[in-house]
Design an enzyme around this catalytic site. Sequence first.
Site, PDB file in Angstrom:
ATOM      1  N   MET A  30      37.226  36.665  40.336  1.00 53.39           N
ATOM      2  CA  MET A  30      36.820  36.019  41.588  1.00 53.39           C
ATOM      3  C   MET A  30      36.303  37.077  42.567  1.00 53.39           C
ATOM      4  O   MET A  30      36.254  36.837  43.770  1.00 53.39           O
ATOM      5  CB  MET A  30      37.990  35.246  42.190  1.00 53.39           C
ATOM      6  CG  MET A  30      38.453  34.115  41.269  1.00 53.39           C
ATOM      7  SD  MET A  30      39.211  32.735  42.118  1.00 53.39           S
ATOM      8  CE  MET A  30      40.555  33.529  42.934  1.00 53.39           C
ATOM      9  N   GLY A  31      35.931  38.248  42.041  1.00 51.62           N
ATOM     10  CA  GLY A  31      35.339  39.280  42.889  1.00 51.62           C
ATOM     11  C   GLY A  31      36.370  40.040  43.705  1.00 51.62           C
ATOM     12  O   GLY A  31      37.561  39.995  43.447  1.00 51.62           O
ATOM     13  N   LEU A  33      36.673  43.221  43.638  1.00 51.57           N
ATOM     14  CA  LEU A  33      37.245  43.901  42.478  1.00 51.57           C
ATOM     15  C   LEU A  33      38.044  45.140  42.871  1.00 51.57           C
ATOM     16  O   LEU A  33      37.672  45.867  43.789  1.00 51.57           O
ATOM     17  CB  LEU A  33      36.115  44.298  41.519  1.00 51.57           C
ATOM     18  CG  LEU A  33      35.199  43.146  41.079  1.00 51.57           C
ATOM     19  CD1 LEU A  33      34.091  43.668  40.167  1.00 51.57           C
ATOM     20  CD2 LEU A  33      35.986  42.040  40.390  1.00 51.57           C
ATOM     21  N   GLY A  36      42.586  46.988  38.996  1.00 51.23           N
ATOM     22  CA  GLY A  36      43.061  46.069  37.953  1.00 51.23           C
ATOM     23  C   GLY A  36      41.865  45.484  37.199  1.00 51.23           C
ATOM     24  O   GLY A  36      41.811  45.501  35.958  1.00 51.23           O
ATOM     25  N   HIS A  37      40.881  44.986  37.963  1.00 52.18           N
ATOM     26  CA  HIS A  37      39.667  44.452  37.326  1.00 52.18           C
ATOM     27  C   HIS A  37      38.943  45.563  36.560  1.00 52.18           C
ATOM     28  O   HIS A  37      38.428  45.342  35.467  1.00 52.18           O
ATOM     29  CB  HIS A  37      38.703  43.889  38.376  1.00 52.18           C
ATOM     30  CG  HIS A  37      39.253  42.742  39.170  1.00 52.18           C
ATOM     31  ND1 HIS A  37      39.586  42.864  40.495  1.00 52.18           N
ATOM     32  CD2 HIS A  37      39.513  41.469  38.822  1.00 52.18           C
ATOM     33  CE1 HIS A  37      40.029  41.709  40.941  1.00 52.18           C
ATOM     34  NE2 HIS A  37      40.010  40.837  39.944  1.00 52.18           N
ATOM     35  N   GLN A  61      40.391  25.804  41.991  1.00 54.32           N
ATOM     36  CA  GLN A  61      41.744  26.298  41.728  1.00 54.32           C
ATOM     37  C   GLN A  61      42.537  26.568  43.014  1.00 54.32           C
ATOM     38  O   GLN A  61      43.643  27.082  42.965  1.00 54.32           O
ATOM     39  CB  GLN A  61      41.713  27.525  40.824  1.00 54.32           C
ATOM     40  CG  GLN A  61      41.120  28.786  41.425  1.00 54.32           C
ATOM     41  CD  GLN A  61      40.960  29.879  40.362  1.00 54.32           C
ATOM     42  OE1 GLN A  61      40.080  29.824  39.515  1.00 54.32           O
ATOM     43  NE2 GLN A  61      41.829  30.879  40.395  1.00 54.32           N
ATOM     44  N   GLN A 152      48.848  32.374  33.802  1.00 52.28           N
ATOM     45  CA  GLN A 152      47.428  32.070  33.543  1.00 52.28           C
ATOM     46  C   GLN A 152      47.034  32.541  32.138  1.00 52.28           C
ATOM     47  O   GLN A 152      46.373  31.814  31.389  1.00 52.28           O
ATOM     48  CB  GLN A 152      46.559  32.768  34.595  1.00 52.28           C
ATOM     49  CG  GLN A 152      45.073  32.764  34.277  1.00 52.28           C
ATOM     50  CD  GLN A 152      44.246  33.323  35.419  1.00 52.28           C
ATOM     51  OE1 GLN A 152      44.021  32.622  36.405  1.00 52.28           O
ATOM     52  NE2 GLN A 152      43.785  34.549  35.307  1.00 52.28           N
ATOM     53  N   ILE A 175      48.067  46.783  36.608  1.00 52.90           N
ATOM     54  CA  ILE A 175      47.762  48.085  37.231  1.00 52.90           C
ATOM     55  C   ILE A 175      48.428  48.102  38.608  1.00 52.90           C
ATOM     56  O   ILE A 175      48.320  47.126  39.358  1.00 52.90           O
ATOM     57  CB  ILE A 175      46.229  48.292  37.367  1.00 52.90           C
ATOM     58  CG1 ILE A 175      45.535  48.162  36.009  1.00 52.90           C
ATOM     59  CG2 ILE A 175      45.923  49.645  38.022  1.00 52.90           C
ATOM     60  CD1 ILE A 175      45.880  49.233  34.985  1.00 52.90           C
ATOM     61  N   SER A 185      43.775  41.375  44.900  1.00 54.11           N
ATOM     62  CA  SER A 185      42.804  41.207  45.994  1.00 54.11           C
ATOM     63  C   SER A 185      43.523  40.742  47.257  1.00 54.11           C
ATOM     64  O   SER A 185      43.089  41.028  48.369  1.00 54.11           O
ATOM     65  CB  SER A 185      41.735  40.186  45.607  1.00 54.11           C
ATOM     66  OG  SER A 185      41.133  40.568  44.394  1.00 54.11           O
TER      67      SER A 185
HETATM   68  O1  PAF Z   1      42.301  35.459  37.581  1.00 57.06           O
HETATM   69  C1  PAF Z   1      41.326  35.102  38.263  1.00 57.06           C
HETATM   70  O2  PAF Z   1      40.751  35.898  39.022  1.00 57.06           O
HETATM   71  C2  PAF Z   1      40.848  33.667  38.201  1.00 57.06           C
HETATM   72  O3  PAF Z   1      41.915  32.783  38.105  1.00 57.06           O
HETATM   73  C3  PAF Z   1      39.823  33.413  37.074  1.00 57.06           C
HETATM   74  C4  PAF Z   1      40.439  33.638  35.696  1.00 57.06           C
HETATM   75  C5  PAF Z   1      38.643  34.348  37.257  1.00 57.06           C
HETATM   76  C6  PAF Z   1      39.322  31.985  37.144  1.00 57.06           C
HETATM   77  O4  PAF Z   1      38.701  31.706  38.360  1.00 57.06           O
END
Ligand code: PAF
Length: 281
Positions: A30-31, A33, A36-37, A61, A152, A175, A185
Amino acid sequence: MQVTKTIKATRDQIREWKKAGYSIGLVPTMGFLHEGHASLIKKCREENDKVVVSVFVNPTQFGPNEDLEDYPRDFERDCALCESIGADLIFHPEPEEMYQDACAYVSINTLSDTLCGKTRPIHFKGVCTVVSKLFNIVTPDNAYFGQKDAQQLAIIRKMVKDLNFDIRIVGCPIIREEDGLAKSSRNTYLNSEERKAALCLSRAVRKGQEIISDGCISESVLKEMREIVESEPLARIDYISVVDALTMQPVDQVDRDVLVAMAVYIGKTRLIDNFSYEVQK
Ligand code: PAF
């Protein structure tokens, strides 16, 4: 590195890559970043010919009183980070491109009834829907998710199995900041006092890891973890729970692989953390 905003442009590029025989990895995000990303994108870079990162703050969500509007965004910085790791494509659609007048959704039973799913009843339906859509658009060979969002990850693994997606799901370790706080985030919402208070989550995780053992009673682990969080005045527990690692259902005793997961409000910010424990086989 390319940036696509439409499903069609993304599919056209993917089709070319597939024709050329390239393997494709997807990192859904979801940006905003962080490291961790970055760890997911690096792992994806190592394992695939082409790396696709999706940057999409998915409205379905978020519950009605949640932080959709305030969710942090910085697309330029996200692009720079992706480029520095060697991503090939960022898919960055608008909500209308993804949903238009959509009325078909993907949901999952039982695994989404506990932990975060209890407090955020529509959350995992939104996650499963957007992840299925991304899987159908990008058709990756491999997709990368962080263990910080452990429920998730378990739900996506089950969805992939049940709906026969031909995609390998790769879970990557949490991380942490140097002082232990799990990267998120949402950490950006914390003021300096709250940032210090937030360390009660990782302290509780460390304590849980120290005391858990095969066959022990879940409540004995939870009690000590709860004490640590409750000693922090700015913290309010949403849940701390020991659940079966696959079904996400609470267990009284550590007699199988488990996830020990928690969500804690620090002021208004809801943070999560967890650890997994595997019993000796
Ligand atoms: O983990 C996330 O950032 C979100 O839940 C995902 C998997 C990108 C779905 O929007």
